[in-house]
Scaffold this active site. Structure first.
Site, PDB file in Angstrom:
ATOM      1  N   HIS A 136     -10.895  30.699 -10.693  1.00  0.00           N
ATOM      2  CA  HIS A 136     -11.296  29.302 -10.365  1.00  0.00           C
ATOM      3  C   HIS A 136     -12.502  29.083  -9.817  1.00  0.00           C
ATOM      4  CE1 HIS A 136      -6.949  28.113 -11.410  1.00  0.00           C
ATOM      5  NE2 HIS A 136      -6.520  28.778 -10.396  1.00  0.00           N
ATOM      6  N   GLY A 171       1.001  -1.066   0.122  1.00  0.00           N
ATOM      7  CA  GLY A 171      -0.003  -0.031   0.115  1.00  0.00           C
ATOM      8  C   GLY A 171       0.849   1.114   0.041  1.00  0.00           C
ATOM      9  N   GLY A 197       2.240   5.575   4.579  1.00  0.00           N
ATOM     10  CA  GLY A 197       1.412   6.129   5.618  1.00  0.00           C
ATOM     11  C   GLY A 197       0.021   5.467   5.905  1.00  0.00           C
ATOM     12  N   THR A 198      -0.148   4.555   5.197  1.00  0.00           N
ATOM     13  CA  THR A 198      -1.644   3.845   5.314  1.00  0.00           C
ATOM     14  C   THR A 198      -1.290   2.948   6.691  1.00  0.00           C
ATOM     15  OG1 THR A 198      -0.754   2.202   3.840  1.00  0.00           O
ATOM     16  CG2 THR A 198      -2.154   3.830   2.942  1.00  0.00           C
ATOM     17  N   HIS A 236      -7.569  36.007 -10.576  1.00  0.00           N
ATOM     18  CA  HIS A 236      -6.745  34.556 -10.586  1.00  0.00           C
ATOM     19  C   HIS A 236      -7.792  33.652  -9.854  1.00  0.00           C
ATOM     20  CE1 HIS A 236      -3.658  31.599 -11.793  1.00  0.00           C
ATOM     21  NE2 HIS A 236      -4.297  31.274 -10.706  1.00  0.00           N
ATOM     22  N   GLU A 237      -7.839  33.972  -8.578  1.00  0.00           N
ATOM     23  CA  GLU A 237      -8.452  33.117  -7.539  1.00  0.00           C
ATOM     24  C   GLU A 237      -9.964  32.822  -7.973  1.00  0.00           C
ATOM     25  OE1 GLU A 237      -6.675  30.878  -6.111  1.00  0.00           O
ATOM     26  OE2 GLU A 237      -4.969  31.901  -6.478  1.00  0.00           O
TER      27      GLU A 237
END
Length: 738
Positions: free
Chosen positions: A487, A262, A265-266, A483-484
Site C-alpha cells: 500500500h 446534517g 454528530g455535527t 501487504h502494508e
C-alpha cells in the site's frame, strides 16, 4: 360590534369548555372511586369467608343445643356482624368430621386450646378448629339457655348496629377516603408531570416539553465552532425576536420555522441549545418520539398543548429534535400509521395558525430530510433549511480549540496537524478524540497532553487498541509486512495520492493485523478528479498485488481493501459519469445523503449487469498498475520490509529515507511529508488557516465572446476597444491556477 364583546364571548366559551371538562373529570373520579369501593368490599368479604372456612367447622343449631344440654360447651361468643355463635367445647370433647376423623379437644404444651387426631399413618397430629353455628333464635332465648346450663358467654354483648350506620361505614366511608386519595394523587401528578409525564388520569395529552428560560442550558454560540453559516442564520432569527421593529419596518415577516439537517454528530442539537442560551426568550425542547403513544390521538393532543403553552409566553422558540419520527411522508404503501399521521396533521395545522406578530419560531433537527412530508417542508412552515455539514479544515481547528479550552496541553501540541489528520470528522468525533488523548496522558502518568497523545488517540479511533497478546508466525509477519508496504509503496510512487504517515504490523482490536495510515497535507473538498479516484483504487489494490508479486499467494486480509476499491469504482460508473461505456448517464441516485450515503439503482437489470463489467474493467486496470509499480520497485520494497520487520512500526519519513539510501535512524522529523512532488512545500503547516471560500480568487480580465458570422441583412458589430475593467468579485469568472 364591540371587540371586547367578541373577546368576552371567546373567554366565556373557554370557560364553558373548561367547566364541562371539570365536570367530566369529577364524574370520572366518582366512577373510579365507586368501582374500587365495590371491589375492595367484595374482596374483603370473600377473603374473610375463605379464611374462616379454612379453619372453622359449621354445626347444626340442634347439635349445639344438644351439646349445651349435655354439658360439653365451655363458652359461647356472639358475632354480631355475621349472626353466628362461636362455640368453645370443654376439654375431652370429641368431634367427628365428615371424613370420619375424630378430633379430641385438649391443650398443647403452652396451654392453648387445640384438637388432636390420628392421621392415616397412625401418627398423632394437632390442629386448630373453631366450631360455630348460625344463630336462629333470639338473643334472649340463647342467653336463657346458656344461663340454665351454666355456660359462659360474652358479657359485653351489644345489640346489632343500625343498618344505615353499618352501610355508611362499609360503603360510604371507603368511597370518601378513595375520593380523597385520588384527588391528592392527581394534584401531585399534575404538578410533577405524572408517572412518565402523563400528568394525571386526565392529562395524557399534555406535552412533555422541557422549558428553558434565558441561559439555563449553559451553552452559547461561543461553545459551537465550525458552523459559521448556520450560526449566522440562527443569529438573524434571534435578532428578529429581540428587535422585530427594524425588520417589520420594511415589510419583512418573521420566519415561522428553520430545519437543521446534517450528518449525525455535527452539532444540530448543540446549536439548538446555543440558541436557547443566546435568545433570552423561553425555549421549549421536545423530541419527536415524545409525541408517539399507543393511544390514537394522544400525539395530536400533545402538539396542541405544546403550541398552546408556547403562545402564552411568546415570543419564544420551540425545538423538536428528530422530527422525522412524526414528520414522515404520508403514504399508504406500507399500511400507514394513524397515530403518526394525526400528529403530523395537527403539527401542520398549528404551524399554519401561527400569528406572525407573536414571535413563535419552530426549530427542528433531522438527519433524514428525504423522508419528510413535502407539506412540512414547504415555505410558510419551514422557511429555512440550515445545513449543518461536516466542518472544513478551519472549522475542525476551531472545534479542537473549543474542546481543548479546559485541557492542559504541552508545548509540542500542534492542533493544525491534528485538524489536517481528521479530514471528514464531525464535531462529536473531535470531542471524543480530545477526550481519548487526555485519558491516554493520564494513563502514561503525565500532567500535560502531548502531540503523541493526539496521534495515538486518532489511531485508536480508526484502528482500535493494540493486541498485546497476539502472536504471529514469521511467515504471517512477513506476509502482513509486504501487504502494508505494498500500500505504502504504491501511494509513494504515484501522483494524486495522500502522503504516507505510518506503517505498522502490530495487530489491533478492530480486526486488522496491520495498517498503513495516509494523511492529507491540505484540506480537500468533496471534489475529486478521475485521476485521484483511480489512484485511490490503485493504492487499495497495492496490498493484494504485493501478496501475489512477492509471496505468490492470496489472503483474506485484502477483503476490506477490495470492498473500498469496488465502492469507489461503482460510484465512478453509476453516479459520476466516469466510464467510457455509459458516459454521463446516472444509473443510481442517493437514498440517504446524511447517514450511510447509500444509493439505489435506477436502471434495468441488463444495464446493471453491463455496469458490473465496467466496474470490473476499472478494478482490473488499477490492479495491473499496482503490480507494475511493485515489480519495478521490488528492491526498495524489500529494504522497507526488512526494516519494518525489525521495528514493527515505522513512519513515512523513515520509509523515504530507506528508499533514498539514508539512515532512517537519523530522520529529524519522523512525520515529514512523503509526497514525491514538491517536497519542500508543506501546506500542512500554514501560518494561518482561513476558510476555503477565502482562498478562491477571480481573474480580473474581461472574457470576450467568440465572434459570430454576420447574418444576412444585419451589420456585424465591431469588437469593443475598451480596456478590460476590473471584474466584480460577485460576477462569475474563471478561477486562477494556484
Amino acid at each position: 360590534m364591540n371587540p371586547n364583546d367578541n373577546k368576552n364571548r371567546q373567554n366565556g366559551g373557554k370557560n364553558n369548555g373548561g367547566g364541562s371538562g371539570n365536570w367530566r373529570g369529577i364524574i370520572s373520579l366518582v366512577c373510579w372511586a365507586l368501582l374500587l369501593t365495590i371491589v375492595i368490599n367484595t374482596a374483603s368479604a370473600y377473603l374473610g369467608s375463605a379464611g374462616r372456612q379454612a379453619s372453622s367447622v359449621t354445626i347444626e343449631n340442634s347439635q349445639f343445643v344438644d351439646m349445651v344440654e349435655h354439658g360439653q360447651v365451655a363458652r359461647v361468643d356472639f358475632s354480631t356482624s355475621e349472626d353466628i355463635l362461636i362455640i368453645t367445647p370443654k376439654d375431652g370433647y370429641v368431634y367427628t368430621g365428615s371424613d370420619g376423623v375424630a378430633y379430641t379437644k385438649g391443650k398443647d404444651a403452652q396451654g392453648n386450646d387445640c384438637y388432636t387426631y390420628t392421621d392415616a399413618a397412625g401418627q398423632e397430629q394437632k390442629t386448630n378448629l373453631s366450631l360455630f353455628t348460625v344463630q336462629i333464635r333470639s338473643n334472649d332465648e340463647v342467653v336463657k339457655l346458656l344461663d340454665e346450663y351454666d355456660v359462659e358467654y360474652d358479657q359485653a354483648y351489644q345489640a346489632k348496629m343500625n343498618p344505615l350506620l353499618s352501610a355508611f361505614i362499609e360503603l360510604v366511608l371507603p368511597f370518601v377516603l378513595i375520593m380523597l386519595m385520588f384527588s391528592i394523587a392527581m394534584r401531585w401528578m399534575s404538578k410533577k408531570g405524572g408517572f412518565g409525564g402523563m400528568g394525571g388520569i386526565g392529562g395524557v395529552g399534555k406535552s412533555n416539553a422541557k422549558v428553558y428560560m434565558e441561559k439555563s442550558t449553559g451553552v452559547t454560540f461561543a461553545d459551537v465552532a465550525g458552523q459559521d453559516e448556520a450560526k449566522e442564520s440562527l443569529t438573524e432569527i434571534i435578532d428578529f425576536l429581540h428587535n422585530p421593529g427594524k425588520y417589520t419596518e420594511i415589510g419583512a415577516k418573521l420566519p415561522k420555522g428553520a430545519l437543521l439537517v446534517g450528518p449525525p454528530g455535527t452539532g444540530k442539537t448543540l446549536l439548538a441549545k446555543a440558541v436557547a442560551g443566546e435568545a433570552n426568550v423561553p425555549f421549549f425542547s421536545i423530541s419527536g418520539s415524545d409525541f408517539v403513544e399507543m393511544f390514537v390521538g394522544v400525539g395530536a393532543s400533545r402538539v396542541r398543548d405544546l403550541f398552546k403553552e408556547a403562545s402564552k409566553v411568546a415570543p419564544c422558540i420551540v425545538f423538536i429534535d428528530e422530527i422525522d419520527t412524526i414528520g414522515k411522508s404520508r403514504d399508504n404503501r406500507m399500511g400507514g400509521n394513524d397515530e403518526r399521521e394525526q400528529t403530523l396533521n395537527q403539527l401542520l395545522a398549528e404551524m399554519d395558525g401561527f400569528d406572525p406578530t407573536k414571535g413563535i419560531i419552530l426549530l427542528a433537527a433531522t438527519n433524514r430530510p428525504e423522508v419528510l412530508d413535502q407539506a412540512l417542508l414547504r415555505p410558510g412552515r419551514f422557511d429555512r433549511r440550515i445545513v449543518i455539514d461536516r466542518p472544513n479544515l478551519a472549522g475542525r481547528l476551531a472545534t479542537l480549540q473549543v474542546h481543548t479550552r479546559n485541557i492542559k496541553l504541552g508545548e509540542d501540541v500542534n492542533l493544525k496537524k491534528v485538524a489536517l489528520a481528521t479530514a471528514g470528522c464531525v464535531g462529536a468525533d473531535l470531542a471524543n478524540l480530545v477526550n481519548e488523548a487526555a485519558l491516554r496522558a493520564v494513563r502514561k502518568g503525565r500532567r500535560l497532553v502531548s502531540q503523541e497523545d493526539f496521534l495515538a488517540a486518532f489511531e485508536l479511533v480508526i484502528a482500535g487498541t493494540e493486541k498485546k497478546g497476539s502472536v504471529l508466525t514469521e511467515f504471517e509477519k512477513k506476509l502482513v509486512a509486504y501487504h502494508e508496504v505494498g500500500h505504502a509503496m504504491v501511494a509513494y510512487k504515484q501522483k494524486n495520492t495522500e502522503p504516507v504517515q505510518k506503517i505498522t504490523i502490530v495487530p489491533h482490536t478492530q480486526g486488522s493485523l496491520g495498517y498503513t495510515l495516509l494523511m492529507p497535507e491540505e484540506d480537500k473538498t468533496e471534489l475529486r478528479t478521475r485521476d485521484e479516484l483511480m489512484a485511490k483504487i490503485t493504492v487499495s489494490m497495492g496490498g493484494r498485488a504485493a501478496e501475489e508479486v512477492v509471496m505468490n499467494t492470496m489472503t483474506n486480509g485484502a477483503s476490506q481493501d477490495i470492498q473500498d476499491a469496488t465502492n469507489v469504482a461503482r460510484n465512478m460508473v453509476a453516479m459520476f459519469g466516469m466510464s467510457e461505456e455509459f458516459g454521463m448517464m446516472a444509473l443510481a441516485s442517493r437514498r440517504n445523503q446524511y447517514l450511510d450515503g447509500g444509493y439505489g439503482m435506477d436502471c434495468a437489470q441488463d444495464t446493471a449487469a453491463q455496469m458490473d463489467k465496467a466496474v470490473k474493467e476499472i478494478l482490473d486496470k488499477c490492479y495491473q498498475d499496482a503490480v507494475e509499480i511493485l515489480k519495478s520497485n521490488r528492491e526498495d520494497m524489500d529494504k522497507v520490509v526488512t526494516y519494518l520487520l525489525e521495528k514493527e512500526t515505522i513512519t513515512g519519513a523513515e520509509m523515504v529515507a530507506i528508499i533514498e539510501g539514508r539512515d532512517p535512524e537519523l530522520v529529524e522529523d519522523p512525520y515529514a511529508s512523503t509526497n514525491m512532488q514538491d517536497q519542500g512545500f508543506r501546506p500542512s503547516t500554514p501560518e494561518s488557516i482561513e476558510p476555503a471560500a477565502k482562498k478562491v480568487h477571480m481573474i480580473s480580465q474581461k472574457i470576450e465572446a467568440p465572434e459570430a458570422p454576420a447574418e444576412k441583412g444585419l451589420p456585424q458589430e465591431a469588437p469593443s476597444s475598451e480596456s478590460p475593467k476590473s471584474q466584480d468579485p460577485s460576477d462569475p469568472g474563471e478561477p486562477s491556477q494556484e
